[in-house]
Write an enzyme that holds these catalytic residues in place. Structure first.
Site, PDB file in Angstrom:
ATOM      1  N   GLU A 119       0.856  -1.195   0.000  1.00 30.57           N
ATOM      2  CA  GLU A 119       0.000   0.000   0.000  1.00 30.57           C
ATOM      3  C   GLU A 119       0.885   1.235   0.000  1.00 30.57           C
ATOM      4  O   GLU A 119       2.105   1.148   0.197  1.00 30.57           O
ATOM      5  CB  GLU A 119      -0.960  -0.020   1.190  1.00 30.57           C
ATOM      6  CG  GLU A 119      -2.043  -1.078   1.029  1.00 30.57           C
ATOM      7  CD  GLU A 119      -3.056  -1.087   2.159  1.00 30.57           C
ATOM      8  OE1 GLU A 119      -3.114  -0.125   2.933  1.00 30.57           O
ATOM      9  OE2 GLU A 119      -3.781  -2.084   2.254  1.00 30.57           O
ATOM     10  N   HIS A 238      -9.237   9.685   3.294  1.00 27.29           N
ATOM     11  CA  HIS A 238      -8.828   8.618   2.375  1.00 27.29           C
ATOM     12  C   HIS A 238      -9.009   9.139   0.952  1.00 27.29           C
ATOM     13  O   HIS A 238     -10.022   9.763   0.644  1.00 27.29           O
ATOM     14  CB  HIS A 238      -9.686   7.363   2.596  1.00 27.29           C
ATOM     15  CG  HIS A 238      -9.075   6.130   1.988  1.00 27.29           C
ATOM     16  ND1 HIS A 238      -9.077   5.901   0.629  1.00 27.29           N
ATOM     17  CD2 HIS A 238      -8.425   5.085   2.547  1.00 27.29           C
ATOM     18  CE1 HIS A 238      -8.453   4.751   0.388  1.00 27.29           C
ATOM     19  NE2 HIS A 238      -8.043   4.238   1.545  1.00 27.29           N
ATOM     20  N   ARG A 282      -0.875   9.170   1.724  1.00 27.68           N
ATOM     21  CA  ARG A 282      -2.311   9.375   1.572  1.00 27.68           C
ATOM     22  C   ARG A 282      -2.708  10.850   1.495  1.00 27.68           C
ATOM     23  O   ARG A 282      -3.572  11.229   0.712  1.00 27.68           O
ATOM     24  CB  ARG A 282      -2.965   8.733   2.801  1.00 27.68           C
ATOM     25  CG  ARG A 282      -4.291   8.181   2.552  1.00 27.68           C
ATOM     26  CD  ARG A 282      -4.689   7.327   3.718  1.00 27.68           C
ATOM     27  NE  ARG A 282      -4.587   5.930   3.373  1.00 27.68           N
ATOM     28  CZ  ARG A 282      -5.061   4.960   4.137  1.00 27.68           C
ATOM     29  NH1 ARG A 282      -5.648   5.246   5.285  1.00 27.68           N
ATOM     30  NH2 ARG A 282      -4.964   3.708   3.768  1.00 27.68           N
ATOM     31  N   HIS A 346     -11.665   9.639   6.940  1.00 25.81           N
ATOM     32  CA  HIS A 346     -11.387   8.210   7.120  1.00 25.81           C
ATOM     33  C   HIS A 346     -10.902   7.866   8.522  1.00 25.81           C
ATOM     34  O   HIS A 346     -11.375   6.895   9.122  1.00 25.81           O
ATOM     35  CB  HIS A 346     -10.347   7.807   6.085  1.00 25.81           C
ATOM     36  CG  HIS A 346     -10.030   6.357   6.040  1.00 25.81           C
ATOM     37  ND1 HIS A 346     -10.988   5.395   5.811  1.00 25.81           N
ATOM     38  CD2 HIS A 346      -8.860   5.684   6.179  1.00 25.81           C
ATOM     39  CE1 HIS A 346     -10.416   4.190   5.810  1.00 25.81           C
ATOM     40  NE2 HIS A 346      -9.137   4.346   6.051  1.00 25.81           N
ATOM     41  N   ARG A 381      -1.289   8.948   8.980  1.00 26.01           N
ATOM     42  CA  ARG A 381      -1.135   7.527   9.303  1.00 26.01           C
ATOM     43  C   ARG A 381      -0.724   6.729   8.065  1.00 26.01           C
ATOM     44  O   ARG A 381      -1.307   6.889   6.983  1.00 26.01           O
ATOM     45  CB  ARG A 381      -2.454   6.976   9.839  1.00 26.01           C
ATOM     46  CG  ARG A 381      -2.420   5.515  10.195  1.00 26.01           C
ATOM     47  CD  ARG A 381      -3.743   5.101  10.811  1.00 26.01           C
ATOM     48  NE  ARG A 381      -4.835   5.286   9.883  1.00 26.01           N
ATOM     49  CZ  ARG A 381      -5.196   4.410   8.952  1.00 26.01           C
ATOM     50  NH1 ARG A 381      -4.566   3.256   8.826  1.00 26.01           N
ATOM     51  NH2 ARG A 381      -6.216   4.667   8.158  1.00 26.01           N
TER      52      ARG A 381
HETATM   53  C1  SIN Z   1      -7.480   0.874   2.758  1.00 29.23           C
HETATM   54  O1  SIN Z   1      -7.684  -0.317   2.577  1.00 29.23           O
HETATM   55  O2  SIN Z   1      -7.135   1.649   1.876  1.00 29.23           O
HETATM   56  C2  SIN Z   1      -7.655   1.413   4.132  1.00 29.23           C
HETATM   57  C3  SIN Z   1      -6.638   0.874   5.015  1.00 29.23           C
HETATM   58  C4  SIN Z   1      -6.300   1.870   6.061  1.00 29.23           C
HETATM   59  O3  SIN Z   1      -6.992   2.848   6.233  1.00 29.23           O
HETATM   60  O4  SIN Z   1      -5.280   1.686   6.720  1.00 29.23           O
END
Ligand code: SIN
Length: 527
Positions: A119, A238, A282, A346, A381
């Site tokens: 990610e 998010h 993010r 988020h 985060r």
């Molecule tokens: C996501 O799956 O993008 C969210 C995971 C997160 O907020 O850590």
């Protein structure tokens, strides 16, 4: 439902409030040696944990702990507390092993090892997942089942009205429980230790990935009780919530598997913004999406995942069954159709200030999970660190109960501001929708002084507000509105106070970062 007069107090060693990954873990750990009551305002597992898609970040081996620490600190933009981050990342592998023992069946690759996703802002793949994108639901289900098998005394539909404080110590909580006639009855639970694990507050904003239960009840109760709160200006948006009639989170893991972002004209804009493109942190991606939407009259951007199946060698629907189903229900197939997306509130990095063990500024009160601010997330985060933090801290608070040491205090390098406020719940003077719209507009992805002043005015009642007596008949929604308003006021106060830009907190009137990032703590003084 409404609250009626009280009944005799119940006693327990540990009262856990909340039933996501942090609360369930704390309850299970505490129940090994203590009596535990767990209260939750809806049903076990019915919080944000259930909706987590991407997974749980964990060092993929001993040699990865340092890299996980470095990635977490880098995403945190200088505000994360290094010792807390080190402790979290080092504890991750063992905590996850216990989670697997409790029944969470992480996905495995052909070699039989757990398969690791990538990610944004992770320097290597280290995200464990279950059933593709149903990680949170699997964790919730496994821990809820374990709690039901345990000696934990579970009370569902139990709404936290307030914490009970005696001589400066939290000694329990007043909780509303459905009575025999369906109307609420107030019940006092007295406990040697109260663990707050009530989750977040996405309902502060008009657009959110959070479920309806995320209404800041724990944070508001802790503030009224006198607990310090920190870093409230740090709210994470998010980048990709589906911009469809029924919105939902589209996991960052989809970009981790190669999906790209196109503006409404079809241009892939992220490489223009950051060399990490779609896998930039993010806050960077969310603001870039907002800017791209601004350039095209507010039209959502498109998440183009049509190349993911070929890249993976597996159908999209197999890797992301939940997202695929949610798209298909609304007439889109991500195999062939780009999905319209927009940023949405988020995760609150700020919260009730705790040390790394989850100890708050009030004796008798611990906090874990999203309601807490351990300092691990700093100003932004790192993806999938929230489940890990909630898991690790949920266990750690229990290990700390015996010590029952001095309350957590801000260090000398932190900024502490006092804010006047009542100890009791006061009714919201404006409808929830108006609050959400004001916070979205003025404390969303980009903030500036004039907008924050508008928000301050809107959120400040013109007349003396009505106090909601814990024993009075009050609808739960009214209490949630009051909690949201209080949380929103604190968010605006913190966002106004921080006159610089750092991570998720972006001030267009103060775009430069601070010379040194200082944490901001708010402390209540009685008014
Ligand atoms: C996501 O799956 O993008 C969210 C995971 C997160 O907020 O850590």
């Amino acid at each position: 439902m409404s609250a009626l007069s009280g009944s005799p107090a119940e006693r327990t060693d540990v009262l856990v409030v909340g039933a996501g990954i942090a609360g369930l873990t704390a309850a299970l750990e505490a129940a090994r040696t203590r009596s535990v009551v767990l209260v939750t305002k809806t049903s076990l597992g019915d919080g944000s944990t259930h909706y987590a898609q991407g997974g749980i970040a964990v060092a993929s081996g001993r040699d990865d702990v340092a890299a996980h620490v470095a990635d977490t600190l880098a995403a945190g933009a200088g505000l994360a507390v290094p010792a807390a981050v080190q402790a979290l990342c080092a504890a991750g592998p063992e905590a996850v092993r216990v989670l697997a023992e409790r029944g969470v069946a992480f996905d495995r690759g052909d070699d039989g090892h757990w398969s690791l996703g990538l990610e944004a802002a992770h320097s290597r793949p280290r995200i464990l997942h279950v059933d593709g994108d149903r990680t949170g639901a699997a964790i919730s289900a496994a821990l809820s089942a374990a709690v039901r098998r345990s000696d934990v005394d579970v009370r569902e539909q139990a709404f936290l009205a307030d914490l009970v404080v005696e001589d400066g110590r939290v000694v329990g909580a007043d909780v509303l429980l459905p009575g025999p006639d369906g109307r609420d009855v107030r019940r006092r639970f007295l406990a040697s230790a109260v663990v707050l694990a009530t989750g977040g507050a996405g309902q502060l904003f008009s657009r959110t990935t959070n479920p309806a239960v995320a209404t800041a009840d724990g944070l508001a109760a802790a503030w009224r009780a006198g607990a310090d709160v920190s870093d409230l200006e740090m709210y994470q948006f998010h980048p990709t919530a589906a911009a469809l009639p029924r919105p939902f989170l589209v996991s960052e893991a989809v970009r981790g598997e190669g999906a790209v972002l196109l503006d409404a004209t079809g241009h892939r804009f992220m490489p223009d913004v950051d060399p990490r493109a779609e896998l930039a942190p993010r806050d960077v991606v969310a603001r870039a999406i907002a800017a791209a939407m601004g350039r095209t009259g507010g039209r959502p951007v498109l998440l183009d995942a049509t190349g993911v199946s070929a890249r993976l060698g597996t159908p999209f629907a197999q890797r992301f069954p939940g997202i695929s189903a949610l798209c298909r229900e609304q007439g889109l197939d991500p195999e062939t159709d780009p999905v319209p997306v927009t940023p949405a509130a988020h995760y609150w990095m700020g919260g009730v200030r705790t040390d790394a063990a989850g100890r708050t500024s009030l004796p008798g009160l611990w906090a874990a999970g999203e309601v807490a601010c351990t300092g691990v997330h700093g100003a932004n985060r790192l993806a999938s660190n929230s489940l890990l933090e909630a898991l690790v801290t949920g266990g750690r608070v229990v290990a700390d109960l015996d010590a029952d040491g001095p309350p957590a205090q801000p260090g000398p390098d932190e900024d502490v501001r006092t804010v006047a406020g009542p100890a009791a719940t006061v009714a919201a003077h404006l409808p929830r929708r108006d609050l959400q719209a004001a916070l979205w507009e003025h404390t969303g992805l980009v903030r500036e002084a004039a907008g924050l002043a508008v928000a301050t005015k809107l959120l400040t009642p013109e007349e003396e507000p009505v106090t909601l007596d814990a024993a009075a008949e009050v609808h739960r929604g009214t209490r949630e509105d009051a909690n949201l308003l209080l949380a929103g006021q604190l968010l605006v106060t913190a966002a106004t106070a921080r006159e610089d830009s750092l991570g998720a907190h972006h001030r267009s009137d103060h775009p430069a970062p601070p010379r040194a990032a200082r944490r901001l703590t708010l402390r209540r003084t009685p008014c």
